[in-house]
Design an enzyme around this catalytic site. Sequence first.
Site, short mmCIF file in Angstrom:
data_model
loop_
_atom_site.label_atom_id
_atom_site.label_comp_id
_atom_site.label_asym_id
_atom_site.label_seq_id
_atom_site.Cartn_x
_atom_site.Cartn_y
_atom_site.Cartn_z
N ARG A 229 0.85 -1.19 0.00
CA ARG A 229 0.00 0.00 0.00
C ARG A 229 0.88 1.24 0.00
O ARG A 229 1.91 1.29 0.67
CB ARG A 229 -0.94 0.00 1.22
CG ARG A 229 -2.15 -0.91 1.06
CD ARG A 229 -3.06 -0.42 -0.06
NE ARG A 229 -4.22 -1.26 -0.29
CZ ARG A 229 -4.29 -2.18 -1.24
NH1 ARG A 229 -3.25 -2.41 -2.01
NH2 ARG A 229 -5.39 -2.87 -1.44
N HIS A 277 -0.89 0.48 -10.50
CA HIS A 277 -1.60 -0.47 -9.64
C HIS A 277 -2.11 -1.68 -10.44
O HIS A 277 -3.29 -2.03 -10.42
CB HIS A 277 -2.77 0.21 -8.92
CG HIS A 277 -3.14 -0.46 -7.64
ND1 HIS A 277 -3.61 0.23 -6.54
CD2 HIS A 277 -3.11 -1.76 -7.26
CE1 HIS A 277 -3.86 -0.62 -5.55
NE2 HIS A 277 -3.56 -1.84 -5.97
#
Length: 314
Positions: A229, A277
């Site tokens: 993250r 991502h």
Amino acid sequence: MKITNILFTGRLVKELERLLNSEEMLKGRGVRFVADEEVSSEDLDWADAYVAFHPVAHFQFGNLKWVHSLGAGVDRYMALGDRWPEDVLLTRTITSFGRKIGEYALSYMLKETQLHDRFRDQQGRAEWKMVSPRALDEMKVVVFGTGEIGQELARILGFFGVQVDGVSRSGADKDYFFRVMSLCEVDDSSFTEADFIINTLPLTKETVGLFDERLFGCMNQAVFINVGRGGTVDHGALLNALDSGALKEAVLDVFEEEPLPADSPLWNHPGVTVTPHISAITTPEEAVVCFLETLEAVESGGELRNRVDVGRGY
């Protein structure tokens, strides 16, 4: 637990509607497929199950019994903080994320060990100069996060003879790791021989800004790969570590703000590779399989391997 009305929303909503439209398991239930921007307060009050990557802007628990994240990460749900009711179940999607992340990390490791950039530069100069690549079994890797994804990553790298150490909250031994350290055990000596540092950690109170000046300062010309993250990394400290030589390169797939703003210095730094991502994308088909398996377990009282401990945040 009996689930009666299910609200689906988010970027996969049309694909999920197509795949679930004739699903026998959903017959007799109320089911709504609604785009993010069209979800109303009435939809949220109507549903007892909410299925999406993250809560909509005006999210409310209403009559919810169960929330199911279509991604592996649940930090957007955890951002609701103390609002989370004790009687609302939270689950996440578990698919082939570990294998996908293993392939992603391995691709950048091979790019480094096989000297792709160096030979491309030599080609541009028509320069024939033999330089020996390094073998994977000479590599040492430290993986932050020894859960399901971290273990699969360690298994894949171990197949090629890579020595993989792990770092976790507890420091408990896990399969496929040479050794596992707890977060509080990490010090200057932990990374002196590490060629790659790979972060798979979730975003929790303990991991916010974990990769800071102190931690990056412990590294010795390693390549840093972040597939966990973005909020776990102080990007100012990361850039300083690249400029000082503590880090050789950084490969970043996740960011605190996504999409990454156009004015971010990460875009143009020569030592940074940015990917949007994509290291472990949830496909609609995988999302459906995991959702249906979880729904069956929720209603039958079966084992929930993907249940999130709201207190811990993962």
